[in-house]
Design a protein around this motif. Structure first.
Motif, PDB file in Angstrom:
ATOM      1  N   SER A 202       0.855  -1.186   0.000  1.00 60.88           N
ATOM      2  CA  SER A 202       0.000   0.000   0.000  1.00 60.88           C
ATOM      3  C   SER A 202       0.889   1.234   0.000  1.00 60.88           C
ATOM      4  N   GLN A 203       0.314   2.374  -0.336  1.00 63.21           N
ATOM      5  CA  GLN A 203       1.096   3.606  -0.327  1.00 63.21           C
ATOM      6  C   GLN A 203       1.647   3.878   1.063  1.00 63.21           C
ATOM      7  N   GLN A 204       0.832   3.617   2.077  1.00 67.38           N
ATOM      8  CA  GLN A 204       1.250   3.872   3.454  1.00 67.38           C
ATOM      9  C   GLN A 204       2.438   2.990   3.835  1.00 67.38           C
ATOM     10  N   LEU A 216      18.222  -2.421  -0.827  1.00 70.42           N
ATOM     11  CA  LEU A 216      18.557  -3.780  -1.252  1.00 70.42           C
ATOM     12  C   LEU A 216      18.555  -3.938  -2.768  1.00 70.42           C
ATOM     13  N   ARG A 217      18.288  -2.866  -3.490  1.00 68.67           N
ATOM     14  CA  ARG A 217      18.130  -2.946  -4.940  1.00 68.67           C
ATOM     15  C   ARG A 217      19.324  -3.615  -5.616  1.00 68.67           C
ATOM     16  N   ALA A 218      20.529  -3.270  -5.228  1.00 70.21           N
ATOM     17  CA  ALA A 218      21.728  -3.785  -5.892  1.00 70.21           C
ATOM     18  C   ALA A 218      21.930  -5.281  -5.670  1.00 70.21           C
ATOM     19  N   GLN A 219      21.232  -5.842  -4.705  1.00 74.12           N
ATOM     20  CA  GLN A 219      21.420  -7.253  -4.390  1.00 74.12           C
ATOM     21  C   GLN A 219      20.537  -8.172  -5.239  1.00 74.12           C
ATOM     22  N   PHE A 220      19.686  -7.571  -6.086  1.00 66.28           N
ATOM     23  CA  PHE A 220      18.790  -8.352  -6.929  1.00 66.28           C
ATOM     24  C   PHE A 220      18.968  -7.971  -8.391  1.00 66.28           C
ATOM     25  N   ALA A 221      18.459  -8.825  -9.250  1.00 68.25           N
ATOM     26  CA  ALA A 221      18.567  -8.564 -10.686  1.00 68.25           C
ATOM     27  C   ALA A 221      17.745  -7.351 -11.091  1.00 68.25           C
ATOM     28  N   GLY A 222      16.782  -6.992 -10.289  1.00 70.62           N
ATOM     29  CA  GLY A 222      15.944  -5.832 -10.565  1.00 70.62           C
ATOM     30  C   GLY A 222      14.960  -5.654  -9.426  1.00 70.62           C
ATOM     31  N   LEU A 223      14.399  -4.473  -9.318  1.00 68.50           N
ATOM     32  CA  LEU A 223      13.398  -4.175  -8.295  1.00 68.50           C
ATOM     33  C   LEU A 223      12.210  -3.491  -8.950  1.00 68.50           C
ATOM     34  N   LYS A 224      11.026  -4.085  -8.773  1.00 69.00           N
ATOM     35  CA  LYS A 224       9.797  -3.486  -9.271  1.00 69.00           C
ATOM     36  C   LYS A 224       8.829  -3.339  -8.105  1.00 69.00           C
ATOM     37  N   VAL A 225       8.126  -2.231  -8.082  1.00 67.29           N
ATOM     38  CA  VAL A 225       7.186  -1.952  -7.002  1.00 67.29           C
ATOM     39  C   VAL A 225       5.804  -1.716  -7.580  1.00 67.29           C
ATOM     40  N   GLN A 226       4.816  -2.423  -7.043  1.00 68.30           N
ATOM     41  CA  GLN A 226       3.423  -2.241  -7.455  1.00 68.30           C
ATOM     42  C   GLN A 226       2.647  -1.744  -6.241  1.00 68.30           C
ATOM     43  N   LEU A 227       2.178  -0.509  -6.301  1.00 69.59           N
ATOM     44  CA  LEU A 227       1.402   0.037  -5.194  1.00 69.59           C
ATOM     45  C   LEU A 227      -0.040  -0.459  -5.271  1.00 69.59           C
ATOM     46  N   LEU A 228      -0.614  -0.693  -4.116  1.00 74.06           N
ATOM     47  CA  LEU A 228      -1.975  -1.232  -4.010  1.00 74.06           C
ATOM     48  C   LEU A 228      -2.876  -0.148  -3.420  1.00 74.06           C
ATOM     49  N   PRO A 229      -3.512   0.662  -4.258  1.00 71.32           N
ATOM     50  CA  PRO A 229      -4.294   1.796  -3.750  1.00 71.32           C
ATOM     51  C   PRO A 229      -5.491   1.384  -2.907  1.00 71.32           C
ATOM     52  N   GLN A 230      -6.004   0.178  -3.109  1.00 76.36           N
ATOM     53  CA  GLN A 230      -7.153  -0.297  -2.327  1.00 76.36           C
ATOM     54  C   GLN A 230      -6.734  -1.309  -1.265  1.00 76.36           C
ATOM     55  N   GLY A 231      -5.431  -1.401  -1.003  1.00 74.29           N
ATOM     56  CA  GLY A 231      -4.947  -2.354  -0.020  1.00 74.29           C
ATOM     57  C   GLY A 231      -4.713  -3.724  -0.625  1.00 74.29           C
ATOM     58  N   PRO A 232      -4.288  -4.704   0.176  1.00 79.13           N
ATOM     59  CA  PRO A 232      -3.906  -6.015  -0.344  1.00 79.13           C
ATOM     60  C   PRO A 232      -5.059  -6.886  -0.836  1.00 79.13           C
ATOM     61  N   LEU A 233      -6.282  -6.660  -0.351  1.00 79.50           N
ATOM     62  CA  LEU A 233      -7.359  -7.609  -0.620  1.00 79.50           C
ATOM     63  C   LEU A 233      -7.651  -7.805  -2.112  1.00 79.50           C
ATOM     64  N   PRO A 234      -7.767  -6.751  -2.935  1.00 82.16           N
ATOM     65  CA  PRO A 234      -8.010  -6.989  -4.365  1.00 82.16           C
ATOM     66  C   PRO A 234      -6.891  -7.781  -5.034  1.00 82.16           C
ATOM     67  N   TRP A 235      -5.653  -7.564  -4.585  1.00 84.99           N
ATOM     68  CA  TRP A 235      -4.537  -8.321  -5.151  1.00 84.99           C
ATOM     69  C   TRP A 235      -4.601  -9.787  -4.720  1.00 84.99           C
ATOM     70  N   LEU A 236      -4.912 -10.029  -3.455  1.00 84.60           N
ATOM     71  CA  LEU A 236      -5.051 -11.405  -2.978  1.00 84.60           C
ATOM     72  C   LEU A 236      -6.189 -12.117  -3.706  1.00 84.60           C
ATOM     73  N   ALA A 237      -7.256 -11.383  -4.026  1.00 82.08           N
ATOM     74  CA  ALA A 237      -8.413 -11.989  -4.689  1.00 82.08           C
ATOM     75  C   ALA A 237      -8.037 -12.628  -6.012  1.00 82.08           C
ATOM     76  N   GLN A 238      -7.037 -12.089  -6.687  1.00 83.93           N
ATOM     77  CA  GLN A 238      -6.624 -12.653  -7.969  1.00 83.93           C
ATOM     78  C   GLN A 238      -6.089 -14.076  -7.817  1.00 83.93           C
ATOM     79  N   GLY A 239      -5.639 -14.421  -6.618  1.00 83.78           N
ATOM     80  CA  GLY A 239      -5.138 -15.764  -6.367  1.00 83.78           C
ATOM     81  C   GLY A 239      -6.225 -16.810  -6.200  1.00 83.78           C
ATOM     82  N   LEU A 240      -7.497 -16.375  -6.175  1.00 84.69           N
ATOM     83  CA  LEU A 240      -8.592 -17.343  -6.051  1.00 84.69           C
ATOM     84  C   LEU A 240      -8.709 -18.213  -7.297  1.00 84.69           C
TER      85      LEU A 240
END
Length: 268
Positions: A202-204, A216-240
């Motif tokens: 989330s943004q917060q 920690l960015r340099a320790q990985f092949a890349g770093l991508k960030v996806q912000l969740l404006p409505q919180g984690p629940l809509p993202w978790l729902a995709q795993g159903l």
């Protein structure tokens, strides 16, 4: 497409506190998330399948070598097969089994029976009838070449490729990632440079912990960030869809055949 009322229980506040939303079977949002009490979610259960999510910290998942049985007999054998791997009395625990893997081992979820009873009682009091209950981490899947991380307040859910998601305290993100990777991850020492780090937050949470992750960015092949404006629940729902998450409602907690209709017949 059928719709689902997805409820994320927030037991840190009370057994009756939850975040809930309506989505379709693909996990796409139909009605956005709301925070409230379970009774506030009950009107949304009309003509919808009701699915609950338990905090991942409340569920332990182990792999067991179980006999090739089916149904109730296999479920009865599980506690004794895992008795030496759990610290609590097996009579105080609830066991739920998943699909047998190709290597012959079977995933088993373990939850305190008292927690299952409290969730059941809270839902009944609110006029809700669950058809499925999952550990929230079971809806988090890995991606090839990526270490997937959900930053969620005081918890961190991490899933490596071809592995089960694990939940750890988020006090030290570097230490948590190190436990998952088996390496010492820090801004000064190397991690698995062949993996990218994909962060959902989330943004917060990102505002609070972003600099720590950026270090920690340099320790990985890349770093991508996806912000969740409505919180984690809509993202978790995709795993159903297609995740094969274990339904904890088994044995004595299995929903009755009529429960798929009982949640909305009262409203009708």
């Amino acid at each position: 497409m059928a719709e689902i009322l997805l409820i994320r229980f927030d037991r840190a506040e009370s057994d009756e506190a939850a975040t809930f939303m309506v989505c379709n079977e693909a996990g796409l949002v139909v009605q956005p998330p709301r925070r409230g009490r379970l009774a506030d979610a009950a009107p949304l259960a009309t003509l919808r399948r009701v699915v609950g999510l338990l905090p991942a910290s409340e569920v332990v998942t182990l792999d067991a070598e179980l006999p090739a049985r089916a149904g109730a007999k296999l479920l009865q054998a599980v506690p004794y097969a895992l008795e030496e791997q759990v610290a609590d009395d097996i009579d105080d625990l609830h066991f739920a089994i998943g699909a047998r893997a190709a290597d012959g081992r079977t995933p088993v979820c373990i939850v305190a029976r008292s927690l299952m009873l409290s969730i059941e009682e809270a839902c009944t009091a609110a006029g809700l009838s669950l058809q499925a209950l999952h550990a929230e981490s079971a809806l988090i899947g890995g991606l090839p070449g990526q270490l997937v991380m959900l930053l969620d307040g005081e918890e961190l859910h991490v899933c490596a490729p071809d592995a089960r998601a694990v939940t750890l305290p988020s006090q030290s993100i570097a230490e948590a990632l190190g436990m998952v990777l088996g390496d010492a991850v820090s801004a000064e020492s190397g991690a698995s440079e062949s993996l990218g780090l994909l962060v959902y937050a989330s943004q917060q949470d990102w505002d609070a912990r972003g600099p720590e992750i950026e270090a920690l960015r340099a320790q990985f092949a890349g770093l991508k960030v996806q912000l969740l404006p409505q919180g984690p629940l809509p993202w978790l729902a995709q795993g159903l869809a297609g995740r094969g998450a274990i339904n904890l409602l088994q044995g004595g907690f299995a929903p009755r055949r009529s429960s798929s209709q009982g949640g909305w017949q009262r409203w009708r």
